[in-house]
Design a protein around this motif. Sequence first.
Motif, PDB file in Angstrom:
ATOM      1  N   ASP A  99      39.778  47.709  22.091  1.00 41.88           N
ATOM      2  CA  ASP A  99      41.134  48.078  22.500  1.00 41.88           C
ATOM      3  C   ASP A  99      41.384  47.851  23.992  1.00 41.88           C
ATOM      4  N   GLN A 100      40.472  48.288  24.846  1.00 42.76           N
ATOM      5  CA  GLN A 100      40.719  48.138  26.272  1.00 42.76           C
ATOM      6  C   GLN A 100      40.880  46.664  26.646  1.00 42.76           C
ATOM      7  N   ALA A 101      40.037  45.815  26.129  1.00 43.94           N
ATOM      8  CA  ALA A 101      40.145  44.382  26.418  1.00 43.94           C
ATOM      9  C   ALA A 101      41.446  43.812  25.861  1.00 43.94           C
ATOM     10  N   PHE A 102      41.785  44.189  24.645  1.00 46.85           N
ATOM     11  CA  PHE A 102      43.001  43.690  23.999  1.00 46.85           C
ATOM     12  C   PHE A 102      44.243  44.068  24.801  1.00 46.85           C
ATOM     13  N   PHE A 103      44.315  45.320  25.256  1.00 49.49           N
ATOM     14  CA  PHE A 103      45.495  45.770  25.985  1.00 49.49           C
ATOM     15  C   PHE A 103      45.451  45.449  27.472  1.00 49.49           C
ATOM     16  N   ALA A 104      44.307  45.090  28.005  1.00 49.39           N
ATOM     17  CA  ALA A 104      44.233  44.693  29.410  1.00 49.39           C
ATOM     18  C   ALA A 104      44.685  43.252  29.600  1.00 49.39           C
ATOM     19  N   SER A 105      44.350  42.420  28.645  1.00 51.44           N
ATOM     20  CA  SER A 105      44.637  40.992  28.779  1.00 51.44           C
ATOM     21  C   SER A 105      45.106  40.435  27.437  1.00 51.44           C
ATOM     22  N   GLY A 106      46.383  40.241  27.344  1.00 50.99           N
ATOM     23  CA  GLY A 106      46.945  39.673  26.122  1.00 50.99           C
ATOM     24  C   GLY A 106      48.012  40.536  25.486  1.00 50.99           C
ATOM     25  N   ALA A 107      47.925  41.854  25.661  1.00 52.59           N
ATOM     26  CA  ALA A 107      48.930  42.735  25.059  1.00 52.59           C
ATOM     27  C   ALA A 107      49.307  43.881  26.000  1.00 52.59           C
ATOM     28  N   CYS A 108      49.144  43.686  27.301  1.00 51.69           N
ATOM     29  CA  CYS A 108      49.476  44.750  28.260  1.00 51.69           C
ATOM     30  C   CYS A 108      50.953  45.108  28.194  1.00 51.69           C
ATOM     31  N   ARG A 123      53.845  37.025  24.075  1.00 53.98           N
ATOM     32  CA  ARG A 123      54.079  37.179  22.635  1.00 53.98           C
ATOM     33  C   ARG A 123      54.866  38.465  22.349  1.00 53.98           C
ATOM     34  N   GLN A 124      55.776  38.370  21.400  1.00 51.96           N
ATOM     35  CA  GLN A 124      56.434  39.553  20.879  1.00 51.96           C
ATOM     36  C   GLN A 124      55.505  40.159  19.828  1.00 51.96           C
ATOM     37  N   PRO A 125      55.640  41.445  19.533  1.00 55.08           N
ATOM     38  CA  PRO A 125      54.713  42.089  18.592  1.00 55.08           C
ATOM     39  C   PRO A 125      54.540  41.339  17.271  1.00 55.08           C
ATOM     40  N   PHE A 138      38.906  41.508  31.736  1.00 56.57           N
ATOM     41  CA  PHE A 138      38.978  41.291  30.287  1.00 56.57           C
ATOM     42  C   PHE A 138      39.731  40.008  29.922  1.00 56.57           C
ATOM     43  N   ARG A 139      39.843  39.094  30.877  1.00 57.64           N
ATOM     44  CA  ARG A 139      40.574  37.846  30.625  1.00 57.64           C
ATOM     45  C   ARG A 139      40.058  37.177  29.360  1.00 57.64           C
ATOM     46  N   ARG A 140      40.978  36.689  28.546  1.00 61.60           N
ATOM     47  CA  ARG A 140      40.609  36.081  27.271  1.00 61.60           C
ATOM     48  C   ARG A 140      39.873  34.756  27.466  1.00 61.60           C
ATOM     49  N   THR A 141      38.935  34.509  26.601  1.00 63.54           N
ATOM     50  CA  THR A 141      38.220  33.237  26.588  1.00 63.54           C
ATOM     51  C   THR A 141      39.104  32.184  25.930  1.00 63.54           C
ATOM     52  N   ALA A 142      38.664  30.950  25.966  1.00 62.18           N
ATOM     53  CA  ALA A 142      39.441  29.867  25.337  1.00 62.18           C
ATOM     54  C   ALA A 142      39.637  30.134  23.846  1.00 62.18           C
ATOM     55  N   ILE A 143      38.595  30.573  23.157  1.00 58.20           N
ATOM     56  CA  ILE A 143      38.720  30.849  21.713  1.00 58.20           C
ATOM     57  C   ILE A 143      39.649  32.035  21.471  1.00 58.20           C
ATOM     58  N   GLU A 144      39.605  33.045  22.330  1.00 55.70           N
ATOM     59  CA  GLU A 144      40.497  34.200  22.181  1.00 55.70           C
ATOM     60  C   GLU A 144      41.954  33.813  22.436  1.00 55.70           C
ATOM     61  N   ARG A 145      42.165  32.828  23.298  1.00 56.80           N
ATOM     62  CA  ARG A 145      43.529  32.362  23.573  1.00 56.80           C
ATOM     63  C   ARG A 145      44.065  31.509  22.423  1.00 56.80           C
ATOM     64  N   SER A 146      43.175  30.789  21.765  1.00 52.75           N
ATOM     65  CA  SER A 146      43.633  29.877  20.716  1.00 52.75           C
ATOM     66  C   SER A 146      43.632  30.489  19.319  1.00 52.75           C
ATOM     67  N   ASP A 147      42.870  31.560  19.114  1.00 49.36           N
ATOM     68  CA  ASP A 147      42.757  32.168  17.789  1.00 49.36           C
ATOM     69  C   ASP A 147      43.189  33.631  17.863  1.00 49.36           C
ATOM     70  N   GLN A 148      44.365  33.918  17.337  1.00 49.59           N
ATOM     71  CA  GLN A 148      44.914  35.270  17.415  1.00 49.59           C
ATOM     72  C   GLN A 148      44.025  36.315  16.749  1.00 49.59           C
TER      73      GLN A 148
END
Length: 145
Positions: free
Chosen positions: A27-36, A120-122, A9-19
């Motif tokens: 949810d699974q993608a969000f919590f697997a990569s970026g908010a684990c 990132r903090q919450p 579920f690694r974030r793409t370039a756009i997902e890394r640059s745009d919160q």
Amino acid sequence: MAATASGVFRRTAIERSDQRVSWERADQAFFASGACHVLAWTCREFYPDQEIALAALYLGDFEHPLHVYARWGTWAFDASGWNLESELLQVNSDFEGLPIRQVETISSDLREFCEAHVHRQPHQYWADPTERARAYVRRYDPPWL
């Protein structure tokens, strides 16, 4: 649900640059990569009567952890739900093609961890993911039930 490597579920370039784009992932993608890390801390807080520890998984020569999860005995909780920790470690190692260098028990609080490891903090997300993480934890029966 079987353990799945966080890198799936690694974030793409756009997902890394745009919160907001990152936030809108499933949810699974969000919590697997970026908010684990947020999910792991939330899991521990959700079960205050259990001795749930937090762990950081390091692979290869990476300076910062690849993945953060909650652990209870031989069990691990992450975006795949509760699985044997050994299975979680193996799928991540296999997916990345790198050996597990270290699994470190985290003793700091969330703020300190984020500052030390460029996470990132919450309050730094598009929206605070804490309630979303609580809802996600509720979906999975813990192994002690």
